[in-house]
Design an enzyme around this catalytic site. Structure first.
Site, PDB file in Angstrom:
ATOM      1  N   ARG A 181      -6.219  -8.413 -22.976  1.00  0.00           N
ATOM      2  CA  ARG A 181      -7.342  -8.215 -22.063  1.00  0.00           C
ATOM      3  C   ARG A 181      -7.616  -9.537 -21.377  1.00  0.00           C
ATOM      4  O   ARG A 181      -7.797 -10.552 -22.035  1.00  0.00           O
ATOM      5  CB  ARG A 181      -8.610  -7.753 -22.798  1.00  0.00           C
ATOM      6  CG  ARG A 181      -9.771  -7.411 -21.874  1.00  0.00           C
ATOM      7  CD  ARG A 181      -9.714  -5.987 -21.340  1.00  0.00           C
ATOM      8  NE  ARG A 181     -10.012  -5.026 -22.385  1.00  0.00           N
ATOM      9  CZ  ARG A 181      -9.073  -4.250 -22.959  1.00  0.00           C
ATOM     10  NH1 ARG A 181      -7.821  -4.326 -22.581  1.00  0.00           N
ATOM     11  NH2 ARG A 181      -9.408  -3.398 -23.896  1.00  0.00           N
ATOM     12  N   SER A 220     -16.922  -8.626  28.179  1.00  0.00           N
ATOM     13  CA  SER A 220     -17.393  -9.961  27.812  1.00  0.00           C
ATOM     14  C   SER A 220     -18.903 -10.009  27.986  1.00  0.00           C
ATOM     15  O   SER A 220     -19.463  -9.308  28.833  1.00  0.00           O
ATOM     16  CB  SER A 220     -16.730 -11.013  28.706  1.00  0.00           C
ATOM     17  OG  SER A 220     -17.402 -12.249  28.645  1.00  0.00           O
TER      18      SER A 220
END
Length: 453
Positions: A318, A279
């Site tokens: 497409r 930490s």
């Protein structure tokens, strides 16, 4: 001046080898590999002069291209293949004006991009398969090691009945083996050539279209599908779904590990290392930093997969926008899973196990976690309902008095009339109420070994 970087989190969330596959270099090289193979295939059927193949192939190295210029050109072109093929043409023309005429003959941008993607996915699968195999072996070793190490089973986050750590790990091993089987099964469907030309008919190549397609598939060592799949994206979505399954299983591993690492449990830990899990303010902290990656990947994967599913109903031959939505989604999913696998491989082989803490935690309820064992044994003598009611009363008395269940049972005349002191000692020993845990471990290891042969 350096170009902007977006790599701050990459070392944590993915592996360098996987990121390299889906880097700008990897994407461009995939498309160039398609273009070089197309020239060779068309030359093999006489559509391209043989002396034009070498100049085209020589120009198909991603190292020679300006990725920043290509990126800027994409904003106008709409895809990455169009500016790349223009740049390829210039490079080829510099050595052979004739060869430049035969670049990209009969193909379309999506052919180059999708086939290039498949080549990338093939490389990605090799990495994933290697990691899954290593993880499975590590899980098998640890499941065997802790096959008979009791710990509290937990349902609804409450202690239930005893299981073993080996049994928990065998569950993960079983899932990983199934994912390996799934990956093997889908590869023939996924690793397919994309080659259809402008609208999928390959009309530009006339009668030579099919021979070219066959030759191109051979050149790239890809399967030749029954039809082009420009707007049929099930292959990619199937793979994305499998990646999600892998991420989910690894997330389950990370979730359980993080819970077992909680201060209040303290039973199993990630391997310790200097500076790992610390930490910025609390010197005592030991955070589950690898588990965080596993859980993070499992959390992000469903959103990416949903994008792949959402992009399936593509328009006609497409797609506008839906195809585009895939471009970064599937690569990011591969990178996430790669990172999760990497962290799992860092954790599983070096798990730190506190078996004594497991035993103490099993005793937290003062025997209540084994009330079922006593009830089942008693039911064989006085019937299920009567046994359940009697042991339930004893459990309530134990809780009320803050006494161990063994003491309450030993003082109950109805219980001792049926079960001896030795019976009660055995029934309240977690090691004697592990059921088929050992069998589950053995079966998971056998399945893993059978697949790995």
């Amino acid at each position: 001046m350096n170009s902007p970087s977006n790599q701050l989190f990459d070392p944590y969330f993915t592996q360098p080898a996987m990121r390299a596959v889906f880097s700008d270099h990897g994407r461009v090289q995939g498309m160039l590999d398609f273009e070089a193979a197309l020239a060779r295939a068309e030359a093999s059927v006489g559509l391209v002069p043989q002396d034009c193949v070498a100049p085209i192939s020589a120009a198909c190295s991603a190292d020679g291209y300006d990725f920043i210029a290509l990126a800027q050109a994409i904003t106008s072109a709409g895809n990455s293949a169009i500016p790349l093929i223009k740049a390829l043409g210039k490079r080829v023309a510099a050595s052979s004006a004739e060869a430049e005429r035969y670049i990209h003959l009969g193909a379309t941008s999506q052919d180059a991009m999708d086939s290039g993607l498949v080549l990338q996915l093939r490389a990605a699968i090799v990495l994933i398969e290697q990691d899954l195999a290593q993880l499975a072996e590590a899980l098998a070793v640890q499941a065997q090691r802790y096959a008979e190490t009791p710990l509290a089973g937990r349902t609804w986050l409450q202690q239930a009945t005893p299981v073993t750590l080996g049994m928990k790990l065998a569950g993960v091993l079983g899932a990983i083996t199934r994912h390996r089987q799934r990956l093997l099964e889908l590869k023939p469907r996924l690793l397919c050539l994309q080659f259809g030309g402008a609208s999928g008919s390959l009309a530009a190549l006339g009668d030579q279209a099919w021979p070219v397609a066959e030759a191109l598939a051979r050149e790239l060592d890809l399967n030749l599908p029954d039809q082009p799949w420009h707007t049929q994206r099930d292959r990619l979505v199937e793979f994305a779904s499998l990646l999600g399954l892998i991420a989910g299983s690894l997330g389950k591993l990370g979730r359980d590990l993080s819970l077992l690492m909680q201060t209040e449990a303290g039973e199993v830990f990630e391997p310790s290392a200097p500076g790992k899990g610390g930490s910025s303010t609390m010197p005592h902290k030991r955070n589950p930093v690898s588990a965080a990656v596993l859980i993070g990947a499992a959390t992000r994967a469903p959103g990416l997969i949903s994008t792949m599913f959402a992009a399936m109903p593509q328009e006609h031959e497409r797609s506008l926008g839906l195809w585009h939505a895939e471009w970064e989604t599937l690569p990011e999913l591969c990178c996430l899973v790669s990172g999760a696998l990497h962290q799992a491989l860092l954790v599983v082989p070096g798990l730190e196990v506190d078996a004594e803490r497991m035993r103490r935690n099993l005793d937290l309820t003062q025997g209540l976690v084994l009330a079922e064992a006593v009830s089942i044994a008693l039911a064989q003598r006085i019937g299920r309902d009567a046994a359940h009611h009697l042991i339930e009363q004893c459990c309530r008395q134990a809780v009320k008095e803050g006494a161990h269940l063994r003491k309450v049972l030993g003082a109950n005349a109805e219980v001792t009339a049926q079960l001896s002191a030795a019976d009660l000692d055995r029934l309240l020993d977690p090691a004697h109420y592990l059921g088929q845990a050992r069998r589950w471990v053995d079966r998971a290891i056998t399945e893993h070994q059978d697949f790995s042969r």
